[in-house]
Design an enzyme around this catalytic site. Structure first.
Site, PDB file in Angstrom:
ATOM      1  N   GLY A  62     -10.294 -24.156 -19.988  1.00  0.00           N
ATOM      2  CA  GLY A  62      -9.438 -23.357 -20.248  1.00  0.00           C
ATOM      3  C   GLY A  62      -7.755 -22.962 -20.175  1.00  0.00           C
ATOM      4  N   SER A  63      -7.629 -21.890 -20.330  1.00  0.00           N
ATOM      5  CA  SER A  63      -6.505 -21.095 -20.242  1.00  0.00           C
ATOM      6  C   SER A  63      -6.102 -20.964 -18.378  1.00  0.00           C
ATOM      7  CB  SER A  63      -6.344 -19.476 -20.293  1.00  0.00           C
ATOM      8  OG  SER A  63      -6.465 -19.049 -22.305  1.00  0.00           O
ATOM      9  N   THR A  64      -7.104 -21.176 -17.387  1.00  0.00           N
ATOM     10  CA  THR A  64      -7.044 -20.996 -16.180  1.00  0.00           C
ATOM     11  C   THR A  64      -5.913 -22.320 -15.774  1.00  0.00           C
ATOM     12  OG1 THR A  64      -9.528 -20.889 -16.232  1.00  0.00           O
ATOM     13  CG2 THR A  64      -8.461 -21.654 -14.673  1.00  0.00           C
TER      14      THR A  64
END
Lengths: 579, 134
Positions: free
Chosen positions: A287-289
């Site tokens: 995800g956003s990592t």
């Protein structure tokens, strides 16, 4: 021979010839003896002085052989110790006694079997009797690892067919704390998992010299990480969790936790799932990592300023696919705002700017398409679309469609924040510090120092003003990025099954450590107001880890005059403040 | 032919001496070897014991156990970064010895207004109480 001539009359003629021959023979024999003694003398000199006194190597070899003979561990399961970076024992071999039978010389098998079942209720009478039946056999294991009290009781049975053998058994003083890293062995001392398996032959051959294998792990940090990751998993009723602490410059793994874990002393008691190492083997869509990497790719490949804006007012439609934001901002965002609010639309637009080829080659440089090398055999193969389309570029910018292990993410973040040179994660400490330092200084550059600095500022902004505010620790400038990804269940993304992760670096001005925390399938609780996103689940856990790490490592809290995120504040509009 | 010439006697004597010496040496070597073997066995047994004690030490010092004991019996909690100081300048290099200090106090050269332990006790008690509440 001289006196013969003095005391007798000279002998002449035929007899003199015979005497001469005898003389010759005597001299010949004497010469042979002298030569033989000379050879022996030389050999003795060689053995005692040349090979013995001055040859240190031969002496130590002899000593070791003698020691080994005394200890009688030629074919036993003794292995070298595994220790942490401070010398704390993680695995050691201790001598224990085992019972075996020699059926040939057994006097009264039925009675012996009956008495043995009294001492060991878990042994069956019939089974023992069957073992004693085969009189041809001279060796049958009856019971491994018996206690001194049991040994004493067996000696009271008094059957000559019962005998003991000393064996080595593996002990793990830290219990399940390092179970996934250290692994375990079978009863014959063969490594079956973790370091025990990956370094099986070295641990076996080092047993004689007692040379331990030193890991980069710090048991104290491992405990802190495990405690906090476990707490986060429990708070949000997750099905599992993972955590990793890595040195940003060297890639040394200081702690790695995968929960649930198991007791390495009795690995057969646990089901197969706890053996699974989420940090090394598990691959997840992060995800956003991943926005750390896609943003760095853009800054590295395109000459754009941080004031670059992205229109995120409308969901992004490409073909049949629509990219939406979790918290729509409904306005035009600058690059730092896209990062701190974790806008999928903005990041996808950035991906379009970067271009497929650039993004792919950047991810390849960070090692997201290859199996990582990390001193353990059990590493997961990353997953990515074999047939990469333009759409994959967009989703890959916010961490969908590419699945990597927590180990890879942490290593890549370390690479980005440490000034831009590639970090190779390692678990076994290199004995030669100079060589290890050279290796670091000669590591290939992935991003420029400028991009690295910008990324550090952006990560700090996430913690001061963005989605990672709960990760802030007063006195340590923490920078980080949240990541909440939906899991794929039955081929579709399930809105209720998520992986929440947070990756942090501190102190952000010149990061020393990278901390990764992940909870698998967290469920919202009352305290989080119904949220189970990374900012609520993983960020506070990371903050607690960092706060505790400081006191263990003796890092004082420092008040900085200028926050690392300050230069970015000019690009941030304060109107849209929310979680 | 003289049988007991000096040279013969001396060489026989010499041989006997060397023989005796060799026998003595070999006995010595055997004795020492058996001693060394025993010592080695002792070393092996002691080092085995040390291994066990080391394992036990690290088992007893496992962070999880220490933390549990410290919180259970001492009421301790993990320290926060702000509690940690690495600035040691307020602490003087060397304190005056007890004799010097009492002599100085008695002579009136310095005034002893440092807090006594009894004064500090209520403070300590309140600190502990505060921590227990946390």
């Amino acid at each position: 021979m001289k006196h013969l001539k003095d005391n007798t009359a000279p002998i002449m003629g035929q007899r003199s010839g015979a005497l001469g021959l005898a003389h010759g023979r005597v001299y010949f024999l004497m010469a042979i003896f002298v030569l033989a003694f000379f050879v022996i003398t030389v050999r003795v000199y060689d053995l005692m002085l040349l090979q013995g006194a001055f040859n240190e190597e031969a002496k130590t070899k002899l000593y070791e052989r003698r020691m080994a003979e005394t200890v009688e561990d030629q074919d036993s399961a003794k292995r070298a110790d595994i220790i942490d970076r401070n010398g704390v024992l993680l695995a050691t071999s201790l001598k224990i006694t085992s019972l075996y039978a020699d059926p040939k010389i057994m006097v009264d098998p039925p009675e012996t079997a009956q008495l043995l079942t009294k001492i060991f209720p878990d042994l069956s009478y019939g089974d023992l009797l069957k073992k004693f039946e085969d009189k041809k056999k001279r060796f049958v294991w009856l019971k491994r690892n018996i206690t001194p009290a049991q040994q004493n009781a067996i000696m009271y049975i008094g059957d000559p067919g019962l005998a003991f053998r000393d064996e080595y058994k593996r002990f793990y003083p830290q219990g399940s704390l390092t179970s996934h890293l250290v692994g375990f062995t079978n009863i014959d001392g063969k490594g079956l998992a973790g370091i025990e398996r990956s370094y099986n032959s070295i641990l076996r051959s080092n047993a004689a010299t007692d040379e331990p294998l030193r890991l980069t792990v710090d048991t104290r940090l491992q405990h802190i990480l495990r405690r906090e990751v476990e707490a986060a998993q429990k708070d949000f009723s997750g099905i599992g969790s993972a955590g990793l602490i890595m040195e940003a410059k060297t890639g040394n793994i200081l702690a790695a936790v995968s929960l649930p874990d198991f007791d390495p002393q009795h690995p057969q008691n646990s089901e197969s799932a706890p053996m699974f190492n989420r940090v090394f083997q598990g691959v997840y869509e992060m995800g956003s990592t991943f926005k750390i990497f896609s943003t760095a790719a853009l800054l590295e490949t395109k000459n754009i300023g941080l004031g670059q804006t992205f229109d995120v007012r409308q969901p992004l439609k490409r073909g049949n696919f629509t990219i939406k934001d979790f918290h729509p901002e409904n306005r035009i965002l600058t690059l730092p705002e896209v990062f701190m609010y974790s806008s999928n639309i903005g990041t996808a637009l950035m991906g379009e700017m970067t271009g497929t080829a650039n993004l792919k080659s950047f991810y390849r440089k960070l090692g997201f398409f290859d199996k990582p090398v990390a001193d353990l055999d059990e590493v997961g193969q990353p997953l990515y679309p074999k047939n990469w389309r333009e759409l994959n570029t967009l989703t890959a910018t916010y961490g969908h469609g590419v699945a990597v292990s927590p180990l890879q993410v942490t290593g890549a973040v370390a690479t980005i924040v440490n000034g831009g040179t590639k970090v190779m994660p390692s678990l076994v400490q290199a004995p030669d510090i100079v060589q290890a330092k050279e290796k670091i200084s000669s590591a290939p550059r992935v991003v420029s120092a400028q991009t690295s600095e910008n990324m550090r500022r952006l990560m700090r902004l996430v913690v001061t003003n963005g989605t990672g505010r709960k990760a802030d620790v007063e006195g340590f400038e923490v920078g980080g990025k949240t990541g909440t990804a939906e899991k794929i269940v039955g081929g579709r993304y399930d809105h209720n099954k998520r992986v929440a992760s947070f990756v942090a670096a501190f102190p952000i001005e010149e990061p020393e450590y990278v901390v990764f925390v992940m909870v698998d399938e967290p469920k919202p609780n009352k305290k989080s107001y119904g949220y189970a996103t990374a900012g609520w689940v993983a960020a506070p856990a990371a903050a607690r880890v960092i706060s505790n790490m400081g006191s263990v490592l003796g890092m004082p809290a420092v008040e900085v005059a200028h926050d690392a995120a300050e230069p970015l504040l000019q690009y941030v509009s304060t109107k849209g403040g929310h979680e | 032919m003289k049988l007991f010439r000096l040279s013969v006697i001396s060489s026989l004597l010499c041989a006997a001496c060397f023989g005796g010496f060799l026998f003595w040496t070999s006995q010595q070597v055997q004795q020492i070897e058996s001693k060394v073997k025993n010592e080695r066995r002792d070393i092996a047994s002691v080092s085995e014991h040390i291994r066990m004690l080391k394992a036990e030490w690290d088992y007893l010092n496992a962070p999880e156990r220490l933390e549990k004991l410290a919180s259970q019996y001492l009421g301790m909690v993990p320290s926060a970064p702000k509690n940690l100081s690495t600035d040691f300048t307020p602490i003087p290099e060397e304190l005056p010895s007890m004799e010097d200090a009492s002599a100085l106090t008695a002579s009136g050269a310095i005034e002893d207004d440092s807090p006594q332990l009894t004064d500090l006790l209520p403070e300590l008690a309140s600190m502990q109480g505060g921590q227990a509440k946390q």
